[in-house]
Design an enzyme around this catalytic site. Structure first.
Site, mmCIF file in Angstrom:
data_model
loop_
_atom_site.group_PDB
_atom_site.id
_atom_site.type_symbol
_atom_site.label_atom_id
_atom_site.label_comp_id
_atom_site.label_asym_id
_atom_site.label_seq_id
_atom_site.Cartn_x
_atom_site.Cartn_y
_atom_site.Cartn_z
ATOM 1 N N ARG A 212 0.793 -1.235 0.000
ATOM 2 C CA ARG A 212 0.000 0.000 0.000
ATOM 3 C C ARG A 212 0.826 1.287 0.000
ATOM 4 N NH1 ARG A 212 -5.030 -0.138 3.987
ATOM 5 N NH2 ARG A 212 -3.402 0.212 5.539
ATOM 6 N N ASP A 213 2.131 1.191 -0.229
ATOM 7 C CA ASP A 213 2.927 2.424 -0.329
ATOM 8 C C ASP A 213 4.143 2.197 -1.218
ATOM 9 O OD1 ASP A 213 3.454 5.088 0.100
ATOM 10 O OD2 ASP A 213 4.497 4.767 2.010
ATOM 11 N N MET A 214 3.923 1.580 -2.373
ATOM 12 C CA MET A 214 5.003 1.335 -3.317
ATOM 13 C C MET A 214 5.390 2.647 -3.993
ATOM 14 S SD MET A 214 5.429 -2.077 -3.317
ATOM 15 C CE MET A 214 6.133 -2.528 -4.897
#
Length: 401
Positions: A212-214
């Site tokens: 969820r934070d690539m």
């Protein structure tokens, strides 16, 4: 597919097996800080186990330190820290006091570990730290067992009065820093980085985890022989969550906006209790982010731009066209004003499309508006475009597919 111009990859494979560790001289050579000096030690705290060398970064919730083990152990082969002379210590500030919960009248017979919220309240540590710690503990055990090299490993953890700490593998550079220094990568390097990221998504998916934070700043690079592609290490699991099947509402405040998937943008919110709202999405949001990173590696520029969420959403539509009305379940499209078909990815990547057959089909599949139609990590790994580099990763492809 890619051409036959891939360079020798044996050096990268040797790093993947854990035979190479970045040196402090490497750290000094890639930063403008010059000579490093030890930071002062504090009394009676977790950091006394380490010699803090330099602050690598600082954010709203804490800092990251470059450090090394203060005192070697008698059994270096059994101590993972002895295999990693330099480590990164993520320091999480503890800012509020949370009272201990009332003990439950029921006791589980299947687990001795309390739920994350109970751990957080008892230890007075933010939920994001506990979430990241639990994910890292699980994934580090699996990575060691499977010799999977593309995720940062947790080496130690602890807390003192006002801080909690995660001790992690240290790599001297990030993808974001490398892109600033080099402007962009060639197709070969970009493809290898994208393939490694996709392997990582597939491996996380096996364990039911969404990152969820690539983004480039959350991807460490471990360089090997000059001219060979780097080895990636995915970091920062503070926003990671377990993926529920069927999908349940999750927080909409995820992903950096320029790497955010359209279902997080366009879908209406659902009440989830406590006055909060959520959105239904899956790990397909991470595939969208990897596609954005692939594009950025090739051009050195962020594919979707804007000073606000609305501007970024508009740029997505101007590039890809307006999504179909039934593209998202429970969708609200009032914020999408563009009716034209968009500039198209082919126009954005005209040279790459003409030189590399299969590239356009790959990008269109990764940039599908509908998460149900978007290429899965497994489909990407087996895509004809990557046929010429797949053999370098066969061991891990077999592990995740």
């Amino acid at each position: 597919m890619l051409g036959n111009n891939t360079s020798d990859y044996s050096a990268t494979r040797s790093v993947a097996s854990g035979s190479t560790t970045p040196s402090l001289s490497t750290y000094e050579s890639v930063t403008p800080y010059g000579h490093v000096t030890p930071l002062p030690q504090q009394n009676n705290c977790f950091l006394n186990k380490y010699v803090s060398i330099k602050e690598l970064g600082k954010g709203a919730y804490g800092s990251v330190l470059l450090a090394k083990r203060a005192t070697p152990t008698n059994n270096p082969k059994q101590d993972p820290l002895q295999q990693q002379p330099y480590v990164a210590i993520k320091c999480q500030q503890i800012t509020e006091t949370i009272p201990s919960p009332v003990p439950s009248t029921t006791t589980s017979t299947t687990s001795t570990s309390p739920p994350p919220n109970i751990i957080r309240e008892r230890l007075n540590i933010p939920a994001a730290y506990i979430r990241e710690l639990m994910v890292l503990q699980t994934m580090t055990r699996s990575c060691i067992k499977d010799s999977f090299p593309f995720l940062v490993q947790l080496l130690d953890h602890g807390k003192d009065v006002d801080r909690a700490y995660l001790v992690l593998e240290y790599c001297p550079s990030t993808l974001a820093c490398s892109l600033r220094e080099r402007s962009c990568f060639n197709m070969n390097w970009s493809a290898h980085i994208t393939y490694q990221l996709t392997l990582t998504l597939a491996y996380l998916s096996i364990h039911g985890i969404m990152h969820r934070d690539m983004k480039p700043s959350n991807i460490m690079l471990q360089h090997t022989t000059p001219g060979n592609p780097p080895l990636i290490k995915l970091i920062d699991f503070g926003l990671a969550r377990r993926e529920w099947v069927p999908a349940r509402p999750y927080s909409p405040a995820v992903q950096t906006v320029i790497y955010r998937a359209p279902e997080v943008f366009f879908q209406q919110e659902f009440p989830v209790g406590g006055g909060r709202a959520g959105k239904q999405y899956t790990s397909a949001i991470d595939v969208w982010s990897v596609a954005c990173i692939f594009a950025e590696c090739l051009t050195g520029k962020q594919l979707f731009k804007g000073e606000s969420e609305i501007a970024v959403r508009q740029d997505i539509v101007e590039t890809l066209g307006r999504p179909e009305e039934d593209c998202f379940e429970f969708e609200t499209l009032e914020i999408v004003g563009a009716l034209h078909p968009g500039k198209s990815l082919k126009a954005r990547f005209q040279r790459h499309c003409s030189e590399h057959p299969g590239f356009l089909a790959l990008m269109e599949g990764m940039f599908e508006y509908s998460p149900k139609k978007r290429l899965t990590p497994s489909a990407i790994l087996l895509h004809p475009f990557f046929a010429s580099i797949k053999e370098h990763y066969e061991r891990w492809v077999e592990l995740v597919i």
